[in-house]
Scaffold this motif. Structure first.
Motif, PDB file in Angstrom:
ATOM      1  N   ASP A  56     -56.016 -22.427  28.700  1.00  0.00           N
ATOM      2  CA  ASP A  56     -55.995 -20.974  28.501  1.00  0.00           C
ATOM      3  C   ASP A  56     -57.114 -20.482  27.599  1.00  0.00           C
ATOM      4  N   PHE A  57     -57.669 -21.358  26.762  1.00  0.00           N
ATOM      5  CA  PHE A  57     -58.742 -20.930  25.857  1.00  0.00           C
ATOM      6  C   PHE A  57     -59.994 -20.504  26.625  1.00  0.00           C
ATOM      7  N   LEU A  58     -60.069 -20.838  27.919  1.00  0.00           N
ATOM      8  CA  LEU A  58     -61.240 -20.498  28.717  1.00  0.00           C
ATOM      9  C   LEU A  58     -61.197 -19.077  29.286  1.00  0.00           C
ATOM     10  N   ARG A  59     -60.054 -18.445  29.221  1.00  0.00           N
ATOM     11  CA  ARG A  59     -59.923 -17.112  29.826  1.00  0.00           C
ATOM     12  C   ARG A  59     -60.911 -16.132  29.195  1.00  0.00           C
ATOM     13  N   GLY A  60     -61.538 -15.349  30.057  1.00  0.00           N
ATOM     14  CA  GLY A  60     -62.464 -14.324  29.583  1.00  0.00           C
ATOM     15  C   GLY A  60     -63.911 -14.766  29.471  1.00  0.00           C
ATOM     16  N   LEU A  61     -64.222 -16.023  29.759  1.00  0.00           N
ATOM     17  CA  LEU A  61     -65.607 -16.494  29.657  1.00  0.00           C
ATOM     18  C   LEU A  61     -66.336 -16.180  30.964  1.00  0.00           C
ATOM     19  N   ASP A  62     -66.770 -14.939  31.081  1.00  0.00           N
ATOM     20  CA  ASP A  62     -67.245 -14.440  32.367  1.00  0.00           C
ATOM     21  C   ASP A  62     -68.653 -14.888  32.726  1.00  0.00           C
ATOM     22  N   ARG A  63     -69.260 -15.779  31.898  1.00  0.00           N
ATOM     23  CA  ARG A  63     -70.568 -16.334  32.258  1.00  0.00           C
ATOM     24  C   ARG A  63     -70.549 -17.860  32.315  1.00  0.00           C
ATOM     25  N   LEU A  64     -69.388 -18.424  32.224  1.00  0.00           N
ATOM     26  CA  LEU A  64     -69.286 -19.879  32.196  1.00  0.00           C
ATOM     27  C   LEU A  64     -69.439 -20.452  33.606  1.00  0.00           C
ATOM     28  N   THR A  65     -70.538 -21.168  33.849  1.00  0.00           N
ATOM     29  CA  THR A  65     -70.784 -21.724  35.174  1.00  0.00           C
ATOM     30  C   THR A  65     -70.642 -23.241  35.218  1.00  0.00           C
ATOM     31  N   ARG A  66     -70.843 -23.906  34.086  1.00  0.00           N
ATOM     32  CA  ARG A  66     -70.701 -25.362  34.025  1.00  0.00           C
ATOM     33  C   ARG A  66     -69.652 -25.720  32.978  1.00  0.00           C
ATOM     34  N   LEU A  67     -68.757 -26.629  33.334  1.00  0.00           N
ATOM     35  CA  LEU A  67     -67.666 -27.006  32.444  1.00  0.00           C
ATOM     36  C   LEU A  67     -67.401 -28.491  32.559  1.00  0.00           C
ATOM     37  N   ASP A  68     -67.338 -29.175  31.416  1.00  0.00           N
ATOM     38  CA  ASP A  68     -67.025 -30.594  31.389  1.00  0.00           C
ATOM     39  C   ASP A  68     -65.817 -30.794  30.479  1.00  0.00           C
ATOM     40  N   ILE A  69     -64.664 -31.104  31.086  1.00  0.00           N
ATOM     41  CA  ILE A  69     -63.462 -31.406  30.300  1.00  0.00           C
ATOM     42  C   ILE A  69     -63.225 -32.904  30.398  1.00  0.00           C
ATOM     43  N   ASP A  70     -63.285 -33.566  29.261  1.00  0.00           N
ATOM     44  CA  ASP A  70     -63.209 -35.023  29.257  1.00  0.00           C
ATOM     45  C   ASP A  70     -62.329 -35.473  28.104  1.00  0.00           C
ATOM     46  N   GLY A  71     -61.205 -36.120  28.432  1.00  0.00           N
ATOM     47  CA  GLY A  71     -60.390 -36.715  27.392  1.00  0.00           C
ATOM     48  C   GLY A  71     -59.342 -35.818  26.785  1.00  0.00           C
ATOM     49  N   ALA A  72     -58.915 -34.774  27.476  1.00  0.00           N
ATOM     50  CA  ALA A  72     -57.850 -33.921  26.958  1.00  0.00           C
ATOM     51  C   ALA A  72     -56.505 -34.610  27.124  1.00  0.00           C
ATOM     52  N   GLY A  73     -55.494 -34.124  26.399  1.00  0.00           N
ATOM     53  CA  GLY A  73     -54.174 -34.728  26.436  1.00  0.00           C
ATOM     54  C   GLY A  73     -53.396 -34.375  27.694  1.00  0.00           C
ATOM     55  N   PRO A  74     -52.202 -34.948  27.838  1.00  0.00           N
ATOM     56  CA  PRO A  74     -51.414 -34.766  29.065  1.00  0.00           C
ATOM     57  C   PRO A  74     -50.863 -33.366  29.258  1.00  0.00           C
ATOM     58  N   LEU A  75     -50.928 -32.514  28.239  1.00  0.00           N
ATOM     59  CA  LEU A  75     -50.403 -31.162  28.381  1.00  0.00           C
ATOM     60  C   LEU A  75     -51.358 -30.241  29.139  1.00  0.00           C
ATOM     61  N   VAL A  76     -52.588 -30.663  29.321  1.00  0.00           N
ATOM     62  CA  VAL A  76     -53.521 -29.882  30.141  1.00  0.00           C
ATOM     63  C   VAL A  76     -53.240 -30.245  31.598  1.00  0.00           C
ATOM     64  N   ASP A  77     -52.376 -29.456  32.240  1.00  0.00           N
ATOM     65  CA  ASP A  77     -51.923 -29.794  33.591  1.00  0.00           C
ATOM     66  C   ASP A  77     -52.014 -28.635  34.573  1.00  0.00           C
ATOM     67  N   THR A  88     -69.499 -22.946  38.885  1.00  0.00           N
ATOM     68  CA  THR A  88     -70.131 -23.536  40.054  1.00  0.00           C
ATOM     69  C   THR A  88     -69.973 -25.053  40.066  1.00  0.00           C
ATOM     70  N   TRP A  89     -69.769 -25.659  38.875  1.00  0.00           N
ATOM     71  CA  TRP A  89     -69.697 -27.125  38.805  1.00  0.00           C
ATOM     72  C   TRP A  89     -68.806 -27.557  37.648  1.00  0.00           C
ATOM     73  N   PRO A  90     -67.513 -27.730  37.869  1.00  0.00           N
ATOM     74  CA  PRO A  90     -66.656 -28.319  36.846  1.00  0.00           C
ATOM     75  C   PRO A  90     -66.652 -29.842  36.949  1.00  0.00           C
ATOM     76  N   ALA A  91     -66.594 -30.509  35.808  1.00  0.00           N
ATOM     77  CA  ALA A  91     -66.464 -31.964  35.744  1.00  0.00           C
ATOM     78  C   ALA A  91     -65.158 -32.270  35.019  1.00  0.00           C
ATOM     79  N   LEU A  92     -64.265 -32.993  35.673  1.00  0.00           N
ATOM     80  CA  LEU A  92     -62.924 -33.250  35.154  1.00  0.00           C
ATOM     81  C   LEU A  92     -62.716 -34.752  35.055  1.00  0.00           C
ATOM     82  N   ASN A  93     -62.576 -35.252  33.820  1.00  0.00           N
ATOM     83  CA  ASN A  93     -62.478 -36.685  33.596  1.00  0.00           C
ATOM     84  C   ASN A  93     -61.417 -37.005  32.560  1.00  0.00           C
ATOM     85  N   SER A  94     -60.696 -38.107  32.778  1.00  0.00           N
ATOM     86  CA  SER A  94     -59.722 -38.625  31.806  1.00  0.00           C
ATOM     87  C   SER A  94     -58.725 -37.551  31.395  1.00  0.00           C
ATOM     88  N   LEU A  95     -58.074 -36.964  32.394  1.00  0.00           N
ATOM     89  CA  LEU A  95     -57.100 -35.904  32.168  1.00  0.00           C
ATOM     90  C   LEU A  95     -55.766 -36.321  32.791  1.00  0.00           C
TER      91      LEU A  95
END
Length: 267
Positions: A56-77, A88-95
């Protein structure tokens, strides 16, 4: 890139002006993250936060085009907030919270998604169960243990993918996996770690004109390349960090010139 690892460092972007567009953020709580990620200012974000509880912390980021989420806990579901961004290019790892079979289906609602980078071992029975066939990206990259449970079963059902990368997979591919690759109707560009995932002499890949061999060390047996890729146009070899050059015997195998690259990342 501005690496941010503490709450004190998180205050930096507000004073860094318009150059603070790409961030690496460590274990910051959601309140600190929202204070850093001001709407309209952040274009790309690399994540490594094991105390994160949601996206939810990402809401409102109206220019965010690249995102790398790596190593977040199990509550990010739940990835619904990502579909509200111009990604345009999200990278999702170890989630671990996204390993359930349909966790990634929400991404099919994204109007801007052009590429997808996955290092999550989905518990689905096949790739087309983990990724709905209507998913829009033209570039799909598997890395780490992404194929631990699914292998490449059902990959041939993904109709939008024109470029497929097996970057740093932990599992080797089998003959059935390559059969799935051949059945991908739009695929032209195949990127593979030749020694890492394995290869088989069959099937021939006539539609693939732009193969890329990642992490090339010089020890690979590429004698089958002309036979596997009979319609080569622009083959590329990406050198491994400890490789100095491509042997002349390898450069002479394809009937067309080979491009040689070196970089820190394996795409």
């Amino acid at each position: 890139m501005i690496p941010l690892r503490t709450t004190e460092e998180a205050r930096l972007p507000a004073s860094c002006g318009p150059l603070a567009l790409e961030l690496i953020v460590g274990d910051l709580d959601p309140a600190a993250l929202r204070a850093v990620l001001l709407p309209g200012r952040v274009r790309a974000l690399a994540r490594d936060n094991r105390i994160l509880r949601s996206a939810d912390f990402l809401r409102g980021l109206d220019r965010l085009t690249r995102l790398d989420i790596d190593g977040a806990g199990p509550l990010v579901d739940n990835l619904t907030p990502l579909t509200e961004l111009p990604l345009t290019w999200p990278a999702l790892n170890s989630l671990p919270g996204l390993e359930s079979p349909r966790a990634l289906h929400v991404l099919s609602a994204s109007p801007t998604l052009g590429a997808l980078d996955l290092g999550i071992p989905s518990c689905a029975d096949s790739v087309d169960e983990a990724l709905p066939t209507g998913l829009p990206p033209e570039y799909l990259r598997f890395t780490r243990s992404a194929l631990k449970h699914t292998a490449l079963r059902g990959l041939g059902q993904l109709r939008s993918v024109k470029a497929l990368s097996h970057a740093k997979l932990l599992e080797r591919l089998a003959a059935d996996d390559f059969g799935e690759i051949v059945r991908m109707p739009a695929l032209e560009n195949l990127r593979v770690h030749w020694n890492g995932v394995g290869w088989v002499a069959d099937p021939v890949l006539p539609n693939f004109t732009h193969p890329r061999l990642n992490s090339f060390t010089g020890t690979e047996d590429l004698s089958k390349v002309p036979e596997l890729f009979p319609n080569l146009r622009t083959p590329t070899i990406h050198l491994a960090p400890d490789a100095d050059a491509v042997p002349e015997r390898v450069l002479g195998l394809p009937p067309v010139p080979v491009a040689v690259e070196r970089s820190d990342s394996v795409l």
